[in-house]
Design an enzyme around this catalytic site. Structure first.
Site, mmCIF file in Angstrom:
data_model
loop_
_atom_site.group_PDB
_atom_site.id
_atom_site.type_symbol
_atom_site.label_atom_id
_atom_site.label_comp_id
_atom_site.label_asym_id
_atom_site.label_seq_id
_atom_site.Cartn_x
_atom_site.Cartn_y
_atom_site.Cartn_z
ATOM 1 N N ASP A 136 0.803 -1.214 0.000
ATOM 2 C CA ASP A 136 0.000 0.000 0.000
ATOM 3 C C ASP A 136 0.841 1.272 0.000
ATOM 4 O OD1 ASP A 136 0.796 0.309 2.687
ATOM 5 O OD2 ASP A 136 -1.199 0.925 3.327
ATOM 6 N N GLU A 198 -12.730 5.231 7.378
ATOM 7 C CA GLU A 198 -12.404 4.807 8.745
ATOM 8 C C GLU A 198 -12.673 5.952 9.715
ATOM 9 O OE1 GLU A 198 -8.585 3.068 11.316
ATOM 10 O OE2 GLU A 198 -8.303 3.730 9.247
#
Length: 339
Positions: A136, A198
């Site tokens: 990532d 999130e």
């Protein structure tokens, strides 16, 4: 009986970060190797160091721990420690997020990092745990980190690589900055697995889906705020990787009673449970399942369905998927319904 059932349940973890997965003893060992970074070297003090006041504080501590990993040997230490923990927790398969640029900036040479991932994965296999990698980009490294990360992945191609992700802070980090890089990653055969929603709103989840063609979304709990988004995720079978303890420890969710997991499940959104940063948050995948039983009233059959969703949403090969389903089917046939 439910606790025994969950402990023995063959599981997959699709959302955990290599660095944050390291147990307290493992990080303490790394801190002793590299004392100049001032991370606590004693387990008791380190556990206190991991008491986060908010998400920003968590990122600060995570970054400090990252500086401890400066060699391929350190990376292998992380992986073998993680594999041992997963084995004890009956996790058969895990997709582990690695942030290459963070390790390279900390001093690990590019080829050495790739070789360490391959060596660690082989060691994990000998313990009976199959690991795969999601590489990532940390959003706070900016848009240029996307092409740099993908270039490293495609140049070195560590064994077990399956996905391309986006993590780090969400505030001020537009998902669309990384549109072209994710398109290139998908063209190279990598699956799209960005974090979104999130500690932000549902617009970030929409952006992950529309701009990055997300096949799964890391966290995604903000989807609870938008009924049309919930319907879209359910209809298109875009799985959310939900990490309840993480959300509580970073204060993304104020209290367990406020967690959106039950609403998302009720809307038909595919959900799998993950541990995110189990070493830092003091959790295991078994603990996540039991939290969902105790807090949300999920029964054994509900938890088994979540375990199966994890297998279906994984990016493992056909042989691994079939083996996971066979083991899960055999386990459930012998134990459901619980008396």
């Amino acid at each position: 009986m439910l606790e025994e059932f969950v402990a023995g349940l063959p599981k997959v973890d699709l959302h955990l970060h290599l660095l944050g997965a390291a147990s307290v003893p493992t990080v303490a060992e790394l801190a002793r190797r590299h004392p100049r970074h001032a991370v606590p070297t004693e387990p008791e003090t380190l556990a206190e160091y991991y008491r986060f006041v908010d998400f920003a504080h968590f990122v600060e501590v995570y970054t400090a721990v990252n500086r401890l990993v400066t060699t391929g040997e350190d990376v292998v230490t992380l992986i073998t420690g993680l594999a041992a923990d997963l084995c004890r927790d009956n996790v058969r398969y895990a997709e582990v997020t690695v942030t290459p640029m963070s390790h390279l900036k900390a001093g690990v040479p590019a080829q050495e990092l790739a070789e360490a991932l391959t060596a660690g994965r082989s060691a994990a296999a000998r313990m009976g745990v199959e690991l795969a990698w999601v590489h990532d980009v940390s959003g706070d490294d900016g848009p240029t980190a996307g092409p740099a990360t993908l270039d490293w992945v495609l140049t070195w191609q560590p064994s077990g690589t399956v996905g391309f992700g986006l993590g780090g802070p969400e505030a001020g980090i537009a998902r669309e900055w990384f549109r072209d890089t994710f398109a290139a990653a998908r063209a190279a055969g990598l699956h799209s697995v960005p974090h979104a929603g999130e500690v932000s709103g549902p617009e970030q989840v929409w952006a992950a889906v529309r701009e990055l063609s997300a096949e799964r979304v890391g966290h995604g709990i903000a989807a609870v705020q938008d009924p049309s988004l919930r319907r879209h995720l359910a209809e298109h079978r875009i799985t959310l990787e939900i990490c309840p303890t993480s959300n509580l420890r970073t204060r993304a969710v104020a209290a367990a009673a406020d967690h959106p997991l039950p609403t998302l499940l009720a809307a038909g959104v595919p959900v799998t449970l993950g541990t995110d940063d189990p070493g830092m948050f003091g959790t295991t995948l078994t603990a996540e399942y039991l939290l969902c039983h105790r807090q949300f009233g999920l029964a054994a059959a509900d938890l088994a369905a979540i375990a199966r969703t994890g297998v279906d949403a994984s990016f493992c090969g056909t042989a691994t998927r079939q083996a996971l389903h066979r083991e899960l089917d055999g386990y459930l046939a012998a134990r459901l319904p619980l008396s």
